[in-house]
Design a protein around this motif. Structure first.
Motif, PDB file in Angstrom:
ATOM      1  N   GLY A  66      55.096  24.623 -33.587  1.00 15.47           N
ATOM      2  CA  GLY A  66      55.196  23.177 -34.119  1.00 15.47           C
ATOM      3  C   GLY A  66      55.920  22.349 -32.877  1.00 15.47           C
ATOM      4  N   LEU A  67      56.657  22.756 -31.801  1.00 13.45           N
ATOM      5  CA  LEU A  67      57.117  21.892 -31.049  1.00 13.45           C
ATOM      6  C   LEU A  67      56.407  20.927 -29.900  1.00 13.45           C
ATOM      7  CD1 LEU A  67      59.265  24.954 -29.331  1.00 13.45           C
ATOM      8  CD2 LEU A  67      59.987  23.145 -31.298  1.00 13.45           C
ATOM      9  N   SER A  68      56.767  20.425 -29.938  1.00 17.01           N
ATOM     10  CA  SER A  68      56.197  18.607 -28.993  1.00 17.01           C
ATOM     11  C   SER A  68      56.283  19.561 -27.380  1.00 17.01           C
ATOM     12  CB  SER A  68      57.139  17.066 -29.607  1.00 17.01           C
ATOM     13  OG  SER A  68      57.959  17.433 -28.707  1.00 17.01           O
ATOM     14  N   THR A  69      55.950  18.677 -26.770  1.00 16.50           N
ATOM     15  CA  THR A  69      55.610  19.030 -25.417  1.00 16.50           C
ATOM     16  C   THR A  69      57.407  17.782 -25.043  1.00 16.50           C
ATOM     17  OG1 THR A  69      54.404  16.632 -25.099  1.00 16.50           O
ATOM     18  CG2 THR A  69      53.440  19.009 -24.660  1.00 16.50           C
ATOM     19  N   GLN A  70      57.092  17.137 -25.195  1.00 14.64           N
ATOM     20  CA  GLN A  70      58.933  16.334 -25.033  1.00 14.64           C
ATOM     21  C   GLN A  70      59.866  17.291 -25.480  1.00 14.64           C
ATOM     22  OE1 GLN A  70      58.519  12.950 -27.092  1.00 14.64           O
ATOM     23  NE2 GLN A  70      58.293  11.696 -25.236  1.00 14.64           N
ATOM     24  N   GLN A  71      59.880  18.317 -26.134  1.00 14.96           N
ATOM     25  CA  GLN A  71      61.238  19.215 -26.657  1.00 14.96           C
ATOM     26  C   GLN A  71      61.123  20.259 -25.586  1.00 14.96           C
ATOM     27  OE1 GLN A  71      61.380  20.286 -30.921  1.00 14.96           O
ATOM     28  NE2 GLN A  71      63.101  21.595 -30.072  1.00 14.96           N
ATOM     29  N   CYS A  72      59.603  20.800 -25.314  1.00 16.29           N
ATOM     30  CA  CYS A  72      59.526  21.756 -25.291  1.00 16.29           C
ATOM     31  C   CYS A  72      57.992  21.944 -23.801  1.00 16.29           C
ATOM     32  CB  CYS A  72      58.552  22.919 -25.502  1.00 16.29           C
ATOM     33  SG  CYS A  72      58.354  24.674 -25.099  1.00 16.29           S
ATOM     34  N   HIS A  73      59.114  22.144 -22.492  1.00 19.33           N
ATOM     35  CA  HIS A  73      58.261  22.331 -20.990  1.00 19.33           C
ATOM     36  C   HIS A  73      57.910  22.897 -20.668  1.00 19.33           C
ATOM     37  CE1 HIS A  73      58.691  17.571 -19.627  1.00 19.33           C
ATOM     38  NE2 HIS A  73      59.285  17.648 -21.000  1.00 19.33           N
ATOM     39  N   LEU A  74      56.918  23.479 -20.384  1.00 14.85           N
ATOM     40  CA  LEU A  74      56.477  24.912 -19.487  1.00 14.85           C
ATOM     41  C   LEU A  74      55.885  24.915 -17.984  1.00 14.85           C
ATOM     42  CD1 LEU A  74      54.340  26.105 -22.876  1.00 14.85           C
ATOM     43  CD2 LEU A  74      56.110  26.011 -22.520  1.00 14.85           C
ATOM     44  N   TYR A  75      56.413  26.265 -17.289  1.00 18.36           N
ATOM     45  CA  TYR A  75      55.990  26.283 -15.912  1.00 18.36           C
ATOM     46  C   TYR A  75      56.058  27.556 -15.829  1.00 18.36           C
ATOM     47  CZ  TYR A  75      59.473  21.927 -15.994  1.00 18.36           C
ATOM     48  OH  TYR A  75      60.184  20.438 -16.309  1.00 18.36           O
ATOM     49  N   ALA A  76      54.868  27.647 -14.963  1.00 15.44           N
ATOM     50  CA  ALA A  76      54.417  28.492 -14.533  1.00 15.44           C
ATOM     51  C   ALA A  76      55.035  29.362 -13.549  1.00 15.44           C
ATOM     52  CB  ALA A  76      52.584  28.780 -14.377  1.00 15.44           C
ATOM     53  N   ALA A  77      55.455  30.277 -13.402  1.00 15.49           N
ATOM     54  CA  ALA A  77      55.932  31.541 -12.270  1.00 15.49           C
ATOM     55  C   ALA A  77      56.500  32.923 -12.112  1.00 15.49           C
ATOM     56  CB  ALA A  77      57.387  29.759 -11.784  1.00 15.49           C
ATOM     57  N   ASP A  78      56.849  33.169 -11.108  1.00 17.37           N
ATOM     58  CA  ASP A  78      57.224  34.457 -10.959  1.00 17.37           C
ATOM     59  C   ASP A  78      58.401  33.861  -9.826  1.00 17.37           C
ATOM     60  OD1 ASP A  78      57.447  36.629 -10.263  1.00 17.37           O
ATOM     61  OD2 ASP A  78      55.353  36.896  -9.520  1.00 17.37           O
ATOM     62  N   VAL A  79      59.414  34.962 -10.487  1.00 20.90           N
ATOM     63  CA  VAL A  79      60.617  35.189 -10.619  1.00 20.90           C
ATOM     64  C   VAL A  79      61.098  36.056  -9.033  1.00 20.90           C
ATOM     65  CG1 VAL A  79      61.983  34.188 -11.902  1.00 20.90           C
ATOM     66  CG2 VAL A  79      61.954  36.396 -11.427  1.00 20.90           C
ATOM     67  N   ALA A  80      60.203  36.641  -8.873  1.00 22.30           N
ATOM     68  CA  ALA A  80      60.102  37.632  -7.615  1.00 22.30           C
ATOM     69  C   ALA A  80      59.519  36.971  -7.026  1.00 22.30           C
ATOM     70  CB  ALA A  80      59.163  38.506  -7.992  1.00 22.30           C
ATOM     71  N   GLN A  81      59.149  35.721  -6.481  1.00 21.77           N
ATOM     72  CA  GLN A  81      58.910  34.549  -6.192  1.00 21.77           C
ATOM     73  C   GLN A  81      59.871  33.903  -5.289  1.00 21.77           C
ATOM     74  OE1 GLN A  81      56.161  35.967  -3.838  1.00 21.77           O
ATOM     75  NE2 GLN A  81      56.010  37.679  -4.537  1.00 21.77           N
TER      76      GLN A  81
END
Length: 278
Positions: A66-81
């Motif tokens: 139940g987290l809002s997009t303001q409280q919790c932003h999501l980012y797709a990434a591969d740390v190996a790159q």
């Protein structure tokens, strides 16, 4: 109408919103320790910047909690790159502001046969994620934290980084590298107001440890680990082993003579090869 003044006021309002609560940036947040840490920080009222390759899994987790997009932003990434994690780090700063805490939790572990050429590629993959990926996670935030004179960089190491376990050459060496890197970084940042915290988990119940074909003493739940890690980071403890019982195991491992150590590990089960688990 003064559009420049309006834009300035809007920017000020956005900046104020960004900093009403502290922000934590966590990699490897789609599972395991990263996900458990995200849950703990959300429980404590922090804003979240969560990073993983599996964006859909993080989206499901955010909805379930139940987290809002303001409280919790999501980012797709591969740390190996490096270019991938750098891009989302810069995006985070632009959208949410400079984090107060950055936790490099992304990591992989699978068995290695050091006598087999085919295992050189998975060996490199482990190091690309666990070591280069950790450094690439920290770098985008260092200049801003030093200028602000505050911030915490957290490296997730492992008790496995203390001694080399048979069949675990890739993972053990990578976690030894995390411990040494964070120690060096702590010295580099001394006096800047930026602290470096190294956390060495023992055995924590996650998908990664579920496949271990050997006994795991003092096994704890990921939520228990996350609560203890949150407290250690808040205290800015330079190095901590979780749970505390494993700290004694770590001390024992450091002083055991090689002959005794080799005897104790003889016949121990090995993690399956070529099956990365994030």
């Amino acid at each position: 109408m003064n559009t420049s003044a309006t834009s300035a006021n809007a920017a000020t309002a956005i900046q104020a919103t960004k900093h009403d609560r502290p922000l934590v940036f966590i990699t490897g947040a789609s599972s395991g320790l990263g996900q458990a840490l995200a849950e703990e920080y959300a429980k404590q009222g922090w804003r979240l910047a969560l990073v993983a390759r599996r964006l859909d899994v993080m989206q499901q987790w955010r909805e379930q909690h139940g987290l809002s997009t303001q409280q919790c932003h999501l980012y797709a990434a591969d740390v190996a790159q490096p270019s991938s994690i750098r891009a989302v780090a810069e995006q985070c700063i632009q959208e949410q502001g400079l984090p107060d805490v950055v936790i490099a939790s992304a990591g992989i572990s699978h068995g290695i046969d050091t006598a087999d050429w085919e295992d050189l590629a998975p060996f490199e993959q482990i190091w690309a994620t666990n070591n280069r990926g950790l450094a690439a996670t920290f770098i985008p935030f260092m200049a801003g934290m030093r200028a602000r004179k505050s911030g915490v960089l957290v490296g997730i190491a492992s008790v496995a980084g203390v001694r080399g376990l048979p069949g675990h050459a890739g993972y053990c060496s990578s976690k030894a590298g995390v411990i040494a890197y964070c120690e060096s970084l702590r010295g580099d940042l001394r006096g800047t107001g930026v602290d470096v915290v190294t956390i060495s988990p023992g055995f924590v119940r996650t998908a990664m440890t579920a496949k271990n074909p050997f006994s795991m003493p003092f096994l704890i739940d990921a939520q228990v680990f996350a609560a203890k890690a949150f407290a250690a980071i808040a205290r800015r403890t330079s190095y901590v082993v979780i749970p505390w019982q494993m700290a004694w195991v770590e001390r024992l491992l450091r002083i055991l003579p090689n002959a005794v150590f080799d005897w104790a590990l003889a016949g121990r089960g090995r993690k399956p090869r070529h099956k990365p688990d994030v």
